[in-house]
Design an enzyme around this catalytic site. Structure first.
Site, mmCIF file in Angstrom:
data_model
loop_
_atom_site.group_PDB
_atom_site.id
_atom_site.type_symbol
_atom_site.label_atom_id
_atom_site.label_comp_id
_atom_site.label_asym_id
_atom_site.label_seq_id
_atom_site.Cartn_x
_atom_site.Cartn_y
_atom_site.Cartn_z
ATOM 1 N N HIS A 58 6.236 -3.013 -1.312
ATOM 2 C CA HIS A 58 5.552 -2.196 -2.312
ATOM 3 C C HIS A 58 4.084 -2.599 -2.308
ATOM 4 O O HIS A 58 3.731 -3.670 -2.781
ATOM 5 C CB HIS A 58 6.165 -2.409 -3.696
ATOM 6 C CG HIS A 58 5.385 -1.706 -4.775
ATOM 7 N ND1 HIS A 58 5.261 -0.343 -4.836
ATOM 8 C CD2 HIS A 58 4.677 -2.186 -5.827
ATOM 9 C CE1 HIS A 58 4.521 -0.011 -5.871
ATOM 10 N NE2 HIS A 58 4.143 -1.117 -6.501
ATOM 11 N N ASP A 60 0.533 -1.762 -3.529
ATOM 12 C CA ASP A 60 -0.325 -1.030 -4.456
ATOM 13 C C ASP A 60 -1.625 -0.620 -3.777
ATOM 14 O O ASP A 60 -2.312 -1.449 -3.180
ATOM 15 C CB ASP A 60 -0.662 -1.889 -5.671
ATOM 16 C CG ASP A 60 0.565 -2.176 -6.522
ATOM 17 O OD1 ASP A 60 1.201 -1.211 -6.974
ATOM 18 O OD2 ASP A 60 0.886 -3.361 -6.717
ATOM 19 N N ASP A 175 7.928 2.220 -8.797
ATOM 20 C CA ASP A 175 7.111 1.429 -9.720
ATOM 21 C C ASP A 175 6.224 2.247 -10.649
ATOM 22 O O ASP A 175 5.205 1.754 -11.101
ATOM 23 C CB ASP A 175 6.246 0.439 -8.929
ATOM 24 C CG ASP A 175 5.673 -0.657 -9.822
ATOM 25 O OD1 ASP A 175 6.324 -1.018 -10.814
ATOM 26 O OD2 ASP A 175 4.572 -1.140 -9.528
ATOM 27 N N HIS A 377 -0.359 4.597 -9.297
ATOM 28 C CA HIS A 377 0.119 4.174 -10.617
ATOM 29 C C HIS A 377 -0.613 2.963 -11.182
ATOM 30 O O HIS A 377 -0.313 2.534 -12.294
ATOM 31 C CB HIS A 377 1.636 3.906 -10.572
ATOM 32 C CG HIS A 377 2.037 2.805 -9.642
ATOM 33 N ND1 HIS A 377 2.451 3.042 -8.356
ATOM 34 C CD2 HIS A 377 2.087 1.470 -9.804
ATOM 35 C CE1 HIS A 377 2.740 1.903 -7.768
ATOM 36 N NE2 HIS A 377 2.526 0.922 -8.627
#
Length: 909
Positions: A58, A60, A175, A377
Site C-alpha cells: 500500500h 500512499d 485504505d 486518500h
C-alpha cells in the site's frame, strides 16, 4: 500515448474549425490470453478451506512524504519508503516463480516507474501482467467528476500499455476512511467489482479482512517487520515449521466466512522493498501448510489476487446482502470518529475543486495528472503533513500555469484576437492588477456547462462608475461598492482596490461571451444603506459557533481531535459572538449585509437581483490559540423547519442520501459521540425539509456537517488544532503560511435556497453544478479590435435541464470522447426526473457526427463487449445495471442517474 495532452472544451472548440475529416479508431477485440484474467487464477480444492494469500503493498501517493520523496526513497528520516525499489524487487521475484502473484494499485507511481524502464524490462513486465490495477483514492471528499477523470486516465494508460490483460476486474480500495455509495455506483458502471465491501448498489460479497489490510499477527516478513522467518532446516535448534503451521491453521479456522474461501492480505504500507523476504517465506508457508493435507488437514493455501478470490465467491452461487446506504461516518473506537477530515485543510479542498473545474475547461496532461493525484486518500482529505499539502498545491498551480497558455491560445483562435489574456486568481479577495489600473478592458466568460448560465462578477477597481456592454453592444447594469474591511484585511498588501465593480454576465452553453468595460468616473462611492429583505429574520438565523477541540484529557477517552478525528470537548458549541457589527447596502445589482462577529470571523450575506439563492461569503482566521485550545469553527443555520431529526447529503456530488440523527440504516447504533458521530461528508449540498419548506445549502468545497438540532444545519468551515490524533500523520493540524504566519485565513461561500420540497431539486442541482463547474473568466487590456468574435457556443441548442455534458474531449487524433449524464434521481422532480433523449447528430454547432460507439464509464472497454459477474441479492433477484434503449444509433436515451460514454467520429460542417 499518455504523454500526449488530452484536451476538453476549449481545445475541442478550436478543433471545430479544422478542415480535415477526423478518423475513427480501428475497433480491435483482442482475445483473452489463457494466462491472464480469471484464467490465471490457481485452482482451488472443493471441500477444503481455501486460503487466498494476496501479496500487496500500500503505497500512499503522498502522506508523510511528498510524491517524489516516496518514489525515490528520499527523506527516509521521516519514513523509510522507496517505491521505485519496491517495483524493481517485486518484478525480480515474480520472475523467479510463476506461481507467485502480486496486486499493485497506485498507478501514479507505476506510471513513473514504467517510463524509466528499458524496452526489455517493459516487455518482461507485460509478460507478468495477469491482474488489473486501479488507483486508490478518497471516497468521502472527492467529487464524482474528478473521480471519473482519474479512473479514465489511469485505465487508459493500462489499456495502452498492457491491452486486455491490463484491464481491471476489481476496485481494490483498502485504505479510504469509509466507503461512499456513489463510488460503488461508478465502479459498477466501469465494470469492476469493489473488493471487500458489500456496498455496491448491485450485490457484492462482504468481506472482513483478518487484520485490516495487514498480514495476520505473526506473519509479516518484510524488512520493516519483527516477526521471525520460517526456519525449516530440521537440523537446526530453532526449527519452527510446526509452530508456524499450527498458528496459521488456528488463524484460518477462526475466520468465519460465508464460503469455504477466505482471504489474507500479505503486505502493508510500502512493503516489498526487499520482496525476497516476503516471497521466500510465503513459498514455504504454502508448501508446509499444504503438506498437512496428507495428514487430514482440510486447509488449502494458494497465491491469489482479489479478482481470483471474488471469482470463487461467485462460483459458490450464493445470495448476498444488498446495501443501499454508505459507510459513513467511520469510527475505530467509541470516541474516535473519523469525521474531522471531511473539513481538514479547507483551503486545499477548495483549490482541488477549482482545479477540477479548470480541468473540465481544458484537460491538459499536467492539470489532469495533478488533479488525479489530489484525489488520493491522504491528499484532498487533508490528512497529510503540511509540507506534503504544500506540494499538492504546488502541483495544482504548476498544472494550471500550463493550462493558461492553452486556454489563451484557444480563445485567441476562436475570437480572432491576439490580445494577451490575463488571469486573476485572487478575485475572491478582490485582487486583480489589470482591473485595478485599466480604464478600458474586456471580460471573457467561458461556460463549461451545456446550458446557459447567469453569473455575478465582482471585480476590484478604483473608479466609481463604469460603462459595460455585452457581446451585442447592449448596456449592462452595473454598480460600484466599497471593498469591505474584512477583504482589505485579508489581502495583506496583495492589492489596493478600494471598490468592487458588480454586474451580471450571461454565457452561452459550452461557449463564451465577452463584455467590454470602460471607466467613467473616479472618486469615492456612496452606497445606499438599507435594510435587507427579511429572508434571514423570518426564516433563518445564521451564526458562527465553535467547538473547542478535545485535548484527550477527560474521563471517557484520551482521544484528541486531529486531522482525521473530530472530537469536541463538549456537546455544546461556544457562540463566538451573540452580536455582530453590521453594514448594509442595496443597489440595483445586489443587496448586501456585512457582518463582523469577531476580529477573526466575518460574513457577507448577498442577495443578487433575480438570484435563486442567498450567498453567504464567510471568512475565518487566523483562529486564535492563545488559550491553548484547538478550535473547530462552524456556520449554523437555524430555521423553523420541522426536520424531525432527518437531513440529507449528497454522495460525491451526485445522489442524495437520507441521514437520521443517532441512527444507522443497517445496524443498531449506540451513540457515544453526539456531535462527531452525527457528522457526514458534504461534497456539494445538504438540506433539511418538512411538508412546506426545504432549506438547501450548496458548498463550494467538500466539508463536514450535520443536523444536530431539528430545523438546523451546521457546516464545519475551518479547523485549527494543537494535538496529533495518533493516526499516523504525526503532527497537529495547525496551518500557517507565508502570508498568514500567525494562522491560516480561509474564505468560502455557501449558497442557500428555500423552496417547496417538490421543486427544490430544480434549484439545488443546477446551483451545485454551477459552483463545481463555474465559468472561467479571463481579461484583456484595452479596446478590442472590431473584428473580434465576442460570443460563441459549441452547441446547436441548449440540452434538456436533466442532461449534463460531463465530458467532451479529444480522445486521440481521430476521436472525441463524450459523456452525457442524467443528473436527476427518479421521482426527485416532476419533469426533469423523467427519461430524456438526446440526438447526437443535432448536438454540436459546427460538427457533423458520422459515427458512434458506446463505451463503459471509464472508457476502457466497448459497451457491447462488457461482461461482469452477476450477483444474486438475498431477495433472490439478480441485479444488473439498467440500460437505456435507443430508438436509433443517434438517439441517446438517458434514465435517471445514468451516465453514458461514447466515442464519436466527426467532421467540420
Amino acid at each position: 500515448k499518455m504523454a500526449t495532452p488530452v484536451y476538453t472544451p476549449f481545445v475541442f472548440l478550436l478543433l471545430l474549425f479544422q478542415s480535415r475529416v477526423w478518423g475513427f479508431p480501428v475497433r480491435q477485440t483482442p482475445q483473452e490470453s489463457p494466462t491472464c484474467g480469471y484464467k490465471s487464477c490457481h485452482a482451488t480444492k472443493p471441500g477444503m478451506l481455501n486460503v487466498h494469500l494476496v501479496p500487496h503493498t500500500h503505497d500512499d501517493v503522498g502522506w508523510l512524504k511528498t510524491v517524489d520523496q516516496y518514489f525515490y526513497g528520499d527523506r527516509n528520516d521521516i519514513q523509510h519508503a522507496g517505491v521505485q525499489y519496491i517495483l524493481d524487487s517485486v518484478v525480480d521475484q515474480l520472475l523467479k516463480n510463476p506461481d507467485r502473484r502480486f496486486i499493485y494499485v497506485e498507478t501514479a507511481f507505476f506510471y513513473r516507474w514504467w517510463k524509466q524502464q528499458t524496452d526489455d524490462m517493459q516487455n518482461t513486465v507485460k509478460q507478468l501482467v495477469n491482474e488489473g490495477k486501479a488507483r486508490e483514492g478518497d471516497e468521502a471528499t472527492t467529487h464524482y467528476s474528478a473521480v471519473i477523470d482519474q479512473m479514465t486516465m489511469g485505465l487508459r494508460f493500462l489499456n495502452d500499455t498492457f491491452g486486455h490483460c491490463g484491464r481491471p476486474r476489481v476496485a481494490w480500495h483498502i485504505d479510504p476512511f469509509g466507503h461512499a455509495r456513489e463510488h460503488a455506483s461508478m465502479f459498477a458502471q466501469a465494470r469492476v467489482i469493489r473488493a471487500h465491501s458489500n456496498l455496491n448498489p448491485a450485490p457484492s460479497p462482504p468481506g472482513i479482512l483478518p487484520n485490516g489490510y495487514n498480514p495476520p499477527e505473526g506473519f509479516c516478513w518484510d524488512q520493516s517487520c519483527d516477526d521471525p522467518p520460517i526456519r525449516d532446516d530440521p537440523d537446526l535448534e530453532d526449527y519452527n515449521v510446526d509452530d508456524v503451521v499450527t498458528r496459521f491453521l488456528s488463524i484460518a479456522h477462526a475466520l468465519v466466512y460465508k464460503t469455504n474461501h477466505i482471504i489474507m492480505t500479505m503486505g502493508s504500507d510500502f512493503q516489498y522493498e526487499n520482496a525476497n523476504l516476503w516471497y521466500k517465506n510465503l513459498d514455504k508457508l504454502i508448501r508446509y501448510v499444504n503438506q498437512n493435507q496428507s495428514n487430514g488437514s482440510g486447509v488449502n493455501v494458494l497465491y491469489s489476487t482479489p479478482s481470483c478470490y471474488l471469482q470463487e465467491l461467485h462460483r459458490a452461487n450464493l445470495t448476498w446482502p444488498l446495501k443501499g446506504d454508505d459507510f459513513f461516518p467511520y469510527a475505530d473506537s467509541d470516541h474516535d470518529f473519523w469525521t474531522g477530515y471531511f473539513t481538514s485543510r479547507p483551503a486545499l479542498k477548495r483549490y482541488e475543486r477549482i482545479s477540477n473545474s479548470y480541468l473540465q475547461c481544458s484537460v491538459l496532461w499536467l492539470v489532469e495528472k495533478a488533479v488525479a493525484v489530489a484525489q488520493h486518500h491522504d491528499a484532498v482529505s487533508g490528512t497529510e503533513k503540511q509540507h506534503v499539502a504544500n506540494d499538492y498545491a504546488r502541483r495544482l498551480a504548476n498544472g494550471w500555469a500550463h493550462c493558461q497558455v492553452l486556454v489563451s491560445n484557444t480563445l485567441s483562435s476562436l475570437s480572432g484576437s491576439s490580445a494577451p489574456r490575463v488571469y486573476c486568481e485572487h478575485l475572491n479577495v478582490s485582487v486583480c492588477p489589470l482591473t485595478e489600473t485599466s480604464k478600458k478592458f474586456s471580460v471573457n466568460v467561458y461556460n463549461p456547462l451545456a446550458r446557459p448560465v447567469s453569473w455575478p462578477v465582482r471585480l476590484p477597481v478604483n473608479g466609481t462608475a463604469y460603462s459595460i456592454s455585452d457581446a451585442n453592444g447592449k448596456a449592462v447594469d452595473s454598480q460600484v461598492v466599497p471593498v469591505s474591511q474584512a477583504t482589505a484585511a485579508v489581502r495583506r498588501g496583495r492589492g489596493y482596490a478600494v471598490n468592487e465593480l458588480l454586474f451580471q454576465v450571461q454565457a452561452p452553453p459550452l461557449g463564451y461571451s465577452t463584455y467590454s468595460v470602460s471607466l467613467l468616473q473616479n472618486g469615492p462611492p456612496s452606497p445606499h444603506f438599507v435594510t435587507l429583505r427579511d429572508f434571514l429574520s423570518s426564516l433563518l438565523c445564521v451564526c458562527f459557533p465553535r467547538y473547542n477541540a478535545s485535548d484527550g484529557n477527560n474521563s471517557e477517552s484520551i482521544q484528541m481531535s486531529g486531522a482525521y478525528i473530530f472530537r469536541p470537548n463538549t456537546s455544546t458549541p461556544f457562540i463566538i459572538s451573540k452580536t455582530a457589527k453590521t453594514e448594509t447596502l442595496q443597489n440595483s445589482v445586489v443587496q448586501e449585509v456585512r457582518q463582523w462577529f469577531s476580529p477573526w470571523v466575518s460574513q457577507v450575506v448577498r442577495l443578487y437581483t433575480d438570484s435563486r439563492a442567498l450567498e453567504l461569503e464567510w471568512t475565518v482566521g487566523p483562529v486564535p490559540i492563545g488559550d491553548d485550545l484547538g478550535k473547530e469553527v462552524i456556520s449554523r443555520l437555524d430555521s423553523s423547519i420541522n426536520s424531525s431529526g432527518v437531513f440529507y447529503t449528497d454522495s460525491n456530488g451526485r445522489e442524495v442520501l437520507q441521514r437520521r440523527k443517532d441512527y444507522r440504516p443497517t445496524w443498531n447504533l449506540r451513540q457515544s459521540e453526539p456531535i462527531a458521530g452525527n457528522y457526514y461528508p458534504i461534497n456539494s449540498r445538504a438540506y433539511i425539509k418538512d411538508d412546506k419548506d426545504q432549506l438547501t445549502v450548496v458548498t463550494d468545497r467538500s466539508q463536514g456537517g450535520g443536523s444536530i438540532q431539528d430545523g438546523s444545519l451546521e457546516i464545519m468551515l475551518h479547523r485549527r488544532l494543537l494535538y496529533d490524533d495518533v493516526r499516523g500523520v504525526g503532527e497537529p493540524l495547525n496551518e500557517t503560511s507565508d502570508i498568514y504566519p500567525e494562522g491560516l485565513v480561509v474564505r468560502g461561500r455557501l449558497l442557500l435556497s428555500l423552496s417547496p420540497p417538490a421543486t427544490a431539486a430544480d434549484t439545488h442541482r443546477p446551483l451545485a453544478q454551477e459552483v463545481v463547474l463555474q465559468p472561467l473568466i479571463t481579461f484583456t487590456d484595452g479596446e478590442l479590435h472590431p473584428s473580434t468574435r465576442l460570443e460563441f457556443s459549441g452547441l446547436q441548442a441548449v440540452l434538456p435541464p436533466a442532461v449534463h455534458m460531463l465530458t467532451v474531449s479529444q480522445w486521440d487524433q481521430d476521436s472525441v470522447l463524450l459523456r452525457l449524464e442524467h443528473q436527476y434521481q427518479a421521482s426527485e422532480s416532476k419533469e426533469p426526473s423523467q427519461p430524456v433523449t438526446v440526438n447526437l447528430q443535432k448536438l454540436f454547432s459546427t460538427l457533423d457526427v458520422l459515427g458512434v460507439s458506446e463505451m463503459n464509464l471509464s472508457a476502457n472497454q466497448w459497451k457491447d463487449e462488457m461482461t461482469r459477474l452477476d450477483w444474486k441479492a438475498e431477495s433472490g433477484e439478480k441485479h444488473l445495471p439498467k440500460r437505456g434503449g435507443d430508438p436509433s444509433v443517434w438517439e441517446v436515451n438517458l434514465k435517471p442517474m445514468e451516465i453514458r460514454t461514447f466515442l464519436l467520429r466527426v467532421r467540420q460542417r
